[in-house]
Design a protein around this motif. Sequence first.
Motif, PDB file in Angstrom:
ATOM      1  N   GLY A  50       0.890  -1.341   0.071  1.00 28.00           N
ATOM      2  CA  GLY A  50      -0.084  -0.141  -0.053  1.00 28.00           C
ATOM      3  C   GLY A  50       0.793   1.258   0.025  1.00 28.00           C
ATOM      4  N   GLY A  51       0.203   2.593  -0.638  1.00 26.27           N
ATOM      5  CA  GLY A  51       0.847   3.574  -0.396  1.00 26.27           C
ATOM      6  C   GLY A  51       1.910   3.843  -1.639  1.00 26.27           C
ATOM      7  N   ASN A  52       2.739   4.983  -1.716  1.00 22.11           N
ATOM      8  CA  ASN A  52       3.776   5.266  -2.733  1.00 22.11           C
ATOM      9  C   ASN A  52       4.685   6.088  -2.255  1.00 22.11           C
ATOM     10  OD1 ASN A  52       5.012   5.001  -5.184  1.00 22.11           O
ATOM     11  ND2 ASN A  52       3.119   4.559  -6.211  1.00 22.11           N
ATOM     12  N   THR A  53       5.915   6.107  -2.647  1.00 20.73           N
ATOM     13  CA  THR A  53       6.861   7.149  -2.413  1.00 20.73           C
ATOM     14  C   THR A  53       7.239   7.631  -3.664  1.00 20.73           C
ATOM     15  OG1 THR A  53       8.447   5.134  -1.825  1.00 20.73           O
ATOM     16  CG2 THR A  53       7.353   6.383   0.230  1.00 20.73           C
ATOM     17  N   HIS A 142      10.400  15.446  -2.368  1.00 22.05           N
ATOM     18  CA  HIS A 142      10.224  13.877  -1.776  1.00 22.05           C
ATOM     19  C   HIS A 142       8.820  13.946  -1.236  1.00 22.05           C
ATOM     20  CE1 HIS A 142      14.323  12.271  -1.680  1.00 22.05           C
ATOM     21  NE2 HIS A 142      14.810  13.517  -1.776  1.00 22.05           N
ATOM     22  N   ILE A 143       7.999  12.882  -1.610  1.00 19.89           N
ATOM     23  CA  ILE A 143       6.510  12.574  -1.232  1.00 19.89           C
ATOM     24  C   ILE A 143       6.623  11.407  -0.851  1.00 19.89           C
ATOM     25  CG2 ILE A 143       4.291  12.663  -2.103  1.00 19.89           C
ATOM     26  CD1 ILE A 143       5.118  14.764  -4.346  1.00 19.89           C
ATOM     27  N   ASP A 144       5.562  11.192   0.424  1.00 20.06           N
ATOM     28  CA  ASP A 144       5.079   9.857   0.874  1.00 20.06           C
ATOM     29  C   ASP A 144       3.680   9.829   0.718  1.00 20.06           C
ATOM     30  OD1 ASP A 144       7.815   9.383   1.534  1.00 20.06           O
ATOM     31  OD2 ASP A 144       7.550   9.942   3.704  1.00 20.06           O
ATOM     32  N   HIS A 145       3.102   8.902   0.271  1.00 22.28           N
ATOM     33  CA  HIS A 145       1.670   8.640   0.319  1.00 22.28           C
ATOM     34  C   HIS A 145       1.688   7.391   0.995  1.00 22.28           C
ATOM     35  CE1 HIS A 145      -2.177   7.676  -0.573  1.00 22.28           C
ATOM     36  NE2 HIS A 145      -2.268   6.738  -1.516  1.00 22.28           N
ATOM     37  N   LEU A 146       1.102   7.404   2.150  1.00 24.42           N
ATOM     38  CA  LEU A 146       0.936   6.170   3.074  1.00 24.42           C
ATOM     39  C   LEU A 146      -0.524   5.974   3.533  1.00 24.42           C
ATOM     40  CD1 LEU A 146       3.872   7.162   5.250  1.00 24.42           C
ATOM     41  CD2 LEU A 146       4.012   5.610   3.301  1.00 24.42           C
ATOM     42  N   HIS A 147      -0.695   4.706   3.911  1.00 27.88           N
ATOM     43  CA  HIS A 147      -2.089   4.345   4.615  1.00 27.88           C
ATOM     44  C   HIS A 147      -1.970   3.877   6.043  1.00 27.88           C
ATOM     45  CE1 HIS A 147      -2.966   2.883   0.067  1.00 27.88           C
ATOM     46  NE2 HIS A 147      -3.102   4.069   0.215  1.00 27.88           N
ATOM     47  N   PRO A 148      -1.391   4.999   6.782  1.00 27.46           N
ATOM     48  CA  PRO A 148      -1.467   4.915   8.336  1.00 27.46           C
ATOM     49  C   PRO A 148      -2.827   4.347   9.127  1.00 27.46           C
ATOM     50  CG  PRO A 148      -0.529   6.750   7.742  1.00 27.46           C
ATOM     51  CD  PRO A 148      -1.222   6.158   6.629  1.00 27.46           C
ATOM     52  N   ILE A 154      -9.103   8.988  10.834  1.00 30.50           N
ATOM     53  CA  ILE A 154      -9.458  10.234  10.686  1.00 30.50           C
ATOM     54  C   ILE A 154     -10.189  10.368   9.458  1.00 30.50           C
ATOM     55  CG2 ILE A 154      -8.849  12.656  10.639  1.00 30.50           C
ATOM     56  CD1 ILE A 154      -6.853  11.957  12.623  1.00 30.50           C
ATOM     57  N   ALA A 155      -9.463  10.019   8.351  1.00 31.55           N
ATOM     58  CA  ALA A 155     -10.109   9.897   6.895  1.00 31.55           C
ATOM     59  C   ALA A 155     -11.586   9.389   6.917  1.00 31.55           C
ATOM     60  CB  ALA A 155      -9.255   9.573   6.084  1.00 31.55           C
ATOM     61  N   ALA A 156     -11.727   8.241   7.637  1.00 29.54           N
ATOM     62  CA  ALA A 156     -12.865   7.568   7.294  1.00 29.54           C
ATOM     63  C   ALA A 156     -13.950   8.065   8.321  1.00 29.54           C
ATOM     64  CB  ALA A 156     -12.535   5.993   7.454  1.00 29.54           C
ATOM     65  N   SER A 205     -11.198   8.762   3.382  1.00 28.29           N
ATOM     66  CA  SER A 205     -11.237   7.088   3.399  1.00 28.29           C
ATOM     67  C   SER A 205     -10.066   6.536   2.770  1.00 28.29           C
ATOM     68  CB  SER A 205     -12.538   6.681   2.581  1.00 28.29           C
ATOM     69  OG  SER A 205     -13.817   7.402   3.172  1.00 28.29           O
ATOM     70  N   HIS A 206      -9.114   7.241   2.651  1.00 27.57           N
ATOM     71  CA  HIS A 206      -7.966   6.925   1.996  1.00 27.57           C
ATOM     72  C   HIS A 206      -6.677   6.825   2.454  1.00 27.57           C
ATOM     73  CE1 HIS A 206      -6.235   6.073  -2.368  1.00 27.57           C
ATOM     74  NE2 HIS A 206      -5.325   5.616  -1.628  1.00 27.57           N
ATOM     75  N   GLY A 207      -6.131   7.852   2.998  1.00 26.24           N
ATOM     76  CA  GLY A 207      -4.709   7.800   3.314  1.00 26.24           C
ATOM     77  C   GLY A 207      -4.242   9.301   3.354  1.00 26.24           C
TER      78      GLY A 207
END
Length: 707
Positions: A50-53, A142-148, A154-156, A205-207
């Motif tokens: 999951g996620g991307n960097t 530099h970018i982080d897209h994470l699913h903590p 909170i997102a959901a 709902s996502h990340g």
Amino acid sequence: MSTVAIKQFKHVSYLWDEAKAASLAGDEVALLIYRSNMLGADLRLTNYGGGNTSCKTIEKDPLTGEETEVMWIKGSGGDIGTLTRSGLAGLYVDRLRSLTKVYRGLAHEDEMVELFNHCIYDLASKAPSIDTPLHGFLPFKHIDHLHPDAAIAIAAAKDGKKITQELFGGTIGWVEWQRPGFDLGLKLKQCLDENPGIRGIMLGSHGLFTWGDTAYECYINSLEVIDKCASYIESAIAKQPAVFGGEKVKALPEAQRISQATLLSPVLRGFCSSAVNMIGHFVHTDVVLQYINSKNLAKLAPMGTSCPDHFLRTKISPLVLELAPDADLTDPAALKTALAPQFEAYRKMYTEYYETCKHPNSPAIRDANPVVILYPGVGMFTFAKDKSTARIAAEFYVNAINVMRGAEAISEYTSLPRQEAFDIEYWLLEEAKLQRLPKPKALSGKIALVTGSAGGIGKAIAKKFIEEGACIVINDNDESRLNTSLEDFSKKFNKDNFGSAVLDVTDKAAIEAAFDKAALQFGGVDIVVNCAGLSISKPLEEHTEKDWDLLYDVLVKGQFLVTQAGVNLMRKQDLGGDVLNIVSKNALVSGPNNAGYGSAKAAQLHLSRLNAAELGKDHIRVNTVNPDAVISDSKIWEGAWAQGRAKAYGVAVEDLPAFYAKRTLLNEIILPEDIANGCYAFVNGLLSKSTGNVLNIDGGVAAGFVR
């Protein structure tokens, strides 16, 4: 710097090593991989796959020689925790952004994915993922897209946007739920343009998206934001009178949970394998038990998950068993009668979900069986095409539990609307990705127990079966030898693919314990190979009663007891199965100094025929492989047996391999791998309508011909 950072974080792990990072200085791509691997090592930060960097660097354009900006990003299907340079996609940033000129709007979203290939800078690139534009339109290095779990909670949450605003004082932006793609990338840029100076963006709902000018700044920013989310949620949970509405069902003691799971797992596997053989996984941690035993389970479980990554791995919703925790599970027939309507109801629900939400061009309906099965008071089962996928599905559902717990504590949990969920699950791009996956191996979804698999023929069979996709319970009566073999298997194979047990085939309790391990760890058994053995070669007058009893106990009684236990487990699954008995040329050929061993082998051979005749009604095939003179890595050929055979044939011990080869029609030395290949031929599907057969793998010994 690192000491300060360590003190800052309570809910995430600070893993940055300044010395390691210094050794990578000047190589931004190497620092990207270093950062990614650290983030992926902490499941509180993101889930598997999951996620991307990403990072952006200035490179020399090979076509013009001029400097150009390149974005390096995790490629399609990768995992940041195990990311290497070969797993990256490298794209021209200007070309990627120029695709806005040809973008025709949300209805034509999917056509943009093919155009990413026209933006590739590095010809060795992995295929660009759907997340590519989400990083490409943001200007940060530099970018982080994470699913903590904490951020998604909170997102959901129903009030997620308001909570984000208040918690971060406007320094984290908000973008409403939207399926990942080109348009979402534009929405992220719009959010940044409207909120200059923000440190990240929450995706409904996502990340979470966070960034920085350096790999370290990005890493710290991600940790700080996630840690703050987690602290906020922990504080809210602590104020609750009861998590998930409190306890409704009391968990059984641990030993009883394991016992119930062991009894139930093969029956569940049988139901879940109605379309294709599945492998199981069982979890009964405190996190799982708190959720499945709660009053709010009935409300939350049907809602399903919120994050697309969670949903794709765990299906629209789990099956919650209507079964008392301490129910008597010892009668498989009664248990199947009780469970059959529950599985039928789930399959009906899933079919209706498909029929209601499908589009004219949707892929055909997939397997309607559940992936996640919840047994209140006992634990969670997951079933998938292989052990790794089943284990990861369980990890994802634990992520979803954490999200639900946090969202319920701070507000109210919301899941993806069913149509949105369907559009992700049956997304044409996702279907194309599935179609590109390698074809399953012949033994994928199969579970085997091979007795005596720590050495010689048994070890070769176990290795062959794992190579062809099976899960194996490796065993031996010699614990030291077993541990040595496990070290060897660990170097060669994914640890998800094998378990182990100390097993003496003359000990009924040990046999049952080994099959219990197969049931609990993998869900059951499909293939039983009776390979454990020993040999005693003596003239009749020197043969003792003790020799005789030992040979018959190990070879005949052992084969009987192991087959009996294996068949009991196979019948619980109703999936058929295979029993393979490694016998010997000596079952058919008379020779000197061999009364005990040869007659025991003959008994093994006839017992195989008797079992084949009896078990056909269960679609359990029983076949025999007859080796001869397999000397390599075999305990049988250590010491007295080899000396006895050499004496019987009037040759030196060291000359035995050549002696045996010369007496065969093919003049070949027989290796353990040859026997393994013969076993594989019986179970790879091509001989699925064959039972009661004898396959000689002996180089050709005419006296051993069956007919």
